[in-house]
Scaffold this motif. Structure first.
Motif, mmCIF file in Angstrom:
data_model
loop_
_atom_site.group_PDB
_atom_site.id
_atom_site.type_symbol
_atom_site.label_atom_id
_atom_site.label_comp_id
_atom_site.label_asym_id
_atom_site.label_seq_id
_atom_site.Cartn_x
_atom_site.Cartn_y
_atom_site.Cartn_z
ATOM 1 N N ALA A 28 50.769 41.553 38.812
ATOM 2 C CA ALA A 28 49.330 41.572 39.125
ATOM 3 C C ALA A 28 48.976 42.653 40.138
ATOM 4 O O ALA A 28 47.949 43.334 39.998
ATOM 5 C CB ALA A 28 48.903 40.203 39.644
ATOM 6 N N ILE A 29 49.819 42.832 41.166
ATOM 7 C CA ILE A 29 49.477 43.806 42.208
ATOM 8 C C ILE A 29 49.691 45.248 41.756
ATOM 9 O O ILE A 29 49.433 46.177 42.519
ATOM 10 C CB ILE A 29 50.251 43.539 43.521
ATOM 11 N N ALA A 30 50.124 45.427 40.523
ATOM 12 C CA ALA A 30 50.126 46.775 39.949
ATOM 13 C C ALA A 30 48.692 47.194 39.626
ATOM 14 O O ALA A 30 48.398 48.387 39.503
ATOM 15 C CB ALA A 30 50.978 46.803 38.680
ATOM 16 N N PHE A 31 47.777 46.219 39.496
ATOM 17 C CA PHE A 31 46.373 46.497 39.191
ATOM 18 C C PHE A 31 45.456 46.216 40.374
ATOM 19 O O PHE A 31 44.409 46.838 40.519
ATOM 20 C CB PHE A 31 45.921 45.641 37.996
ATOM 21 N N LEU A 32 45.824 45.246 41.212
ATOM 22 C CA LEU A 32 44.995 44.842 42.347
ATOM 23 C C LEU A 32 45.851 44.874 43.600
ATOM 24 O O LEU A 32 46.909 44.247 43.655
ATOM 25 C CB LEU A 32 44.453 43.427 42.104
ATOM 26 N N LEU A 35 46.459 42.914 49.592
ATOM 27 C CA LEU A 35 45.515 42.160 50.415
ATOM 28 C C LEU A 35 44.304 41.720 49.591
ATOM 29 O O LEU A 35 43.777 40.628 49.788
ATOM 30 C CB LEU A 35 45.069 42.999 51.611
ATOM 31 N N SER A 36 43.878 42.582 48.673
ATOM 32 C CA SER A 36 42.768 42.224 47.791
ATOM 33 C C SER A 36 43.163 41.060 46.892
ATOM 34 O O SER A 36 42.372 40.133 46.669
ATOM 35 C CB SER A 36 42.364 43.430 46.938
ATOM 36 N N PHE A 37 44.376 41.118 46.363
ATOM 37 C CA PHE A 37 44.868 40.023 45.521
ATOM 38 C C PHE A 37 44.877 38.720 46.295
ATOM 39 O O PHE A 37 44.417 37.679 45.801
ATOM 40 C CB PHE A 37 46.280 40.349 45.022
ATOM 41 N N ASN A 208 36.249 43.441 41.106
ATOM 42 C CA ASN A 208 36.026 44.289 39.938
ATOM 43 C C ASN A 208 36.332 43.496 38.669
ATOM 44 O O ASN A 208 37.469 43.103 38.413
ATOM 45 C CB ASN A 208 36.915 45.536 40.021
ATOM 46 N N ALA A 209 35.298 43.241 37.859
ATOM 47 C CA ALA A 209 35.459 42.398 36.671
ATOM 48 C C ALA A 209 36.479 42.960 35.697
ATOM 49 O O ALA A 209 37.242 42.211 35.076
ATOM 50 C CB ALA A 209 34.109 42.218 35.969
ATOM 51 N N ALA A 210 36.504 44.285 35.565
ATOM 52 C CA ALA A 210 37.434 44.910 34.616
ATOM 53 C C ALA A 210 38.884 44.633 35.006
ATOM 54 O O ALA A 210 39.745 44.413 34.140
ATOM 55 C CB ALA A 210 37.188 46.414 34.554
#
Length: 309
Positions: A28-32, A35-37, A208-210
C-alpha cells in the motif's frame, strides 16, 4: 493464572495480525506515503470505533473524564512517536537494522517497568528477554555488516517510544475504560499523523480518491484499520492489565517472526539459515519467559544437589 494465559494468547493473536499485515502495508505504501497511510488508517479506525460505541455502548460516553482523556492522549503520543521516528529512521538506515533496533524495546521494557512501575522482572523473564534480543539480531541482521548512522538513532528513539507505550498502557489500562482509552489514543495518532503528513509529505495524496480506490491501498486500509488498529489496540488495552509489561514486550517480539513467515508464504521471500535461527531464538525466549517462576530455582537446586552429592 487463567486470565494471564488468556491475556497472553490474545496479545499473541494481535502480534500475529501485525506481522501478517506487514506485506499488505508494504504494497500500500508504494502508492500512499507512510504518514499519510497511517493518517487514513487511524482515522478510519477511530470512525469504526466511534460508530460502534454510538450504536451499542452509548452509555460509556458518560465515563469520559479529563484524567481518562489525558491518559489516552499520553498513550497516543507515545504510539505516534514510535511510528513517526521509525518512518524517519528508515530514510537513512536499512529495514533489517530498523527491525532489530525497534525490537530492542523487548530489552527496554523490563528496565522501564522497574524504573517507572517498580515491577521487578523474574529471572525467567530476564533470560527470555536476552534470548529474544539475540534472536532478533539473527533474524534481522544475521551475518551482515553493521555501520552506525543517524537513521539508527531515530529508530532507537522509536524503540524507546514503543517501550513507553507499553509502560503507559500497563499503567492506565486497569484504571479506565478500555474502549474509551483505545478510542482516545487512536484519535490522537490520527490527528498527529495528519499534521505531520501535511508538513512532511504530499498532503494532496491523503484523501486522493484515485489512490484510495487502488485495490492494494483500500484492502490494506480496511484490514489494518479494523484488525491491526481498532481490534488490536483494544485487545492490548483490555488485556494488558492481566499480565506484565515485560511479558507483553516478549510477545510483541514475535511480530518479525510472523512477518517473515507470512512473507515466505504470500510473497515467496526465502528465509536464510540466520533468519530461521533468529525465529527459533525469539520463540524460545517467549516460551522460557512463560515458564513458572519456580522453574529456574527448582533446576538450580537439583543441579546443586547433584554436584554436592
Amino acid at each position: 493464572m487463567k486470565k494471564r494465559w488468556v491475556a497472553d494468547a490474545s496479545l499473541l493473536a494481535v502480534t500475529f495480525v501485525w506481522g501478517a499485515t506487514f506485506v499488505v502495508v508494504q504494497n500500500a505504501i508504494a502508492f500512499l506515503e507512510p504518514l499519510s497511510f497511517n493518517a487514513v488508517r487511524f482515522s478510519l479506525a477511530w470512525l469504526f470505533l466511534f460508530i460502534w460505541l454510538v450504536i451499542f455502548h452509548r452509555s460509556l460516553f458518560r465515563h469520559y473524564t479529563l484524567p481518562l482523556i489525558r491518559a489516552g492522549i499520553w498513550m497516543g503520543l507515545w504510539l505516534f512517536s514510535g511510528y513517526a521516528l521509525q518512518t524517519i529512521g528508515l530514510l537513512y538506515t536499512t529495514s533489517s537494522k530498523a527491525g532489530f533496533i525497534t525490537g530492542l524495546n523487548v530489552v527496554l521494557v523490563p528496565l522501564f517497568s522497574f524504573l517507572f512501575l517498580k515491577q521487578k522482572p523474574s529471572a525467567n523473564a530476564i533470560i527470555g528477554t536476552v534470548m529474544a534480543a539475540a534472536g532478533l539480531y539473527f533474524l534481522t541482521i544475521g551475518d551482515g555488516s553493521w555501520s552506525f548512522n543517524r537513521g539508527d538513532v531515530f529508530v532507537f528513539f522509536c524503540a524507546i517510544s514503543f517501550a513507553m507505550h507499553i509502560i503507559v498502557t500497563d499503567k492506565y489500562s486497569a484504571r479506565y475504560s478500555s474502549m474509551l482509552l483505545t478510542m482516545t489514543q487512536i484519535f490522537t495518532v490520527a490527528v498527529m499523523c495528519t499534521i505531520f503528513a501535511f508538513l512532511f509529505e504530499d498532503e494532496t495524496q491523503i484523501w486522493n480518491a484515485a489512490i484510495l480506490q487502488k485495490r492494494e491501498v483500500w484492502t490494506a486500509l480496511l484490514i489494518t484499520s479494523l484488525l491491526a488498529t481498532t481490534a488490536a489496540f483494544f485487545i492490548q488495552t483490555n488485556f494488558q492489565k492481566y499480565t506484565t509489561a515485560t511479558r507483553v514486550a516478549l510477545i510483541f517480539a514475535m511480530e518479525p517472526v510472523f512477518a517473515a513467515i507470512t512473507a515466505y508464504i504470500w510473497a515467496g521471500e526465502r528465509l536464510t539459515a540466520s533468519a530461521i535461527i533468529g525465529c527459533i531464538g525469539i520463540l524460545c525466549g517467549m516460551i522460557f519467559a512463560e515458564l513458572p517462576t519456580s522453574f529456574l530455582s527448582e533446576k538450580w537446586w537439583r543441579a546443586k544437589r547433584r554436584i554436592t552429592h
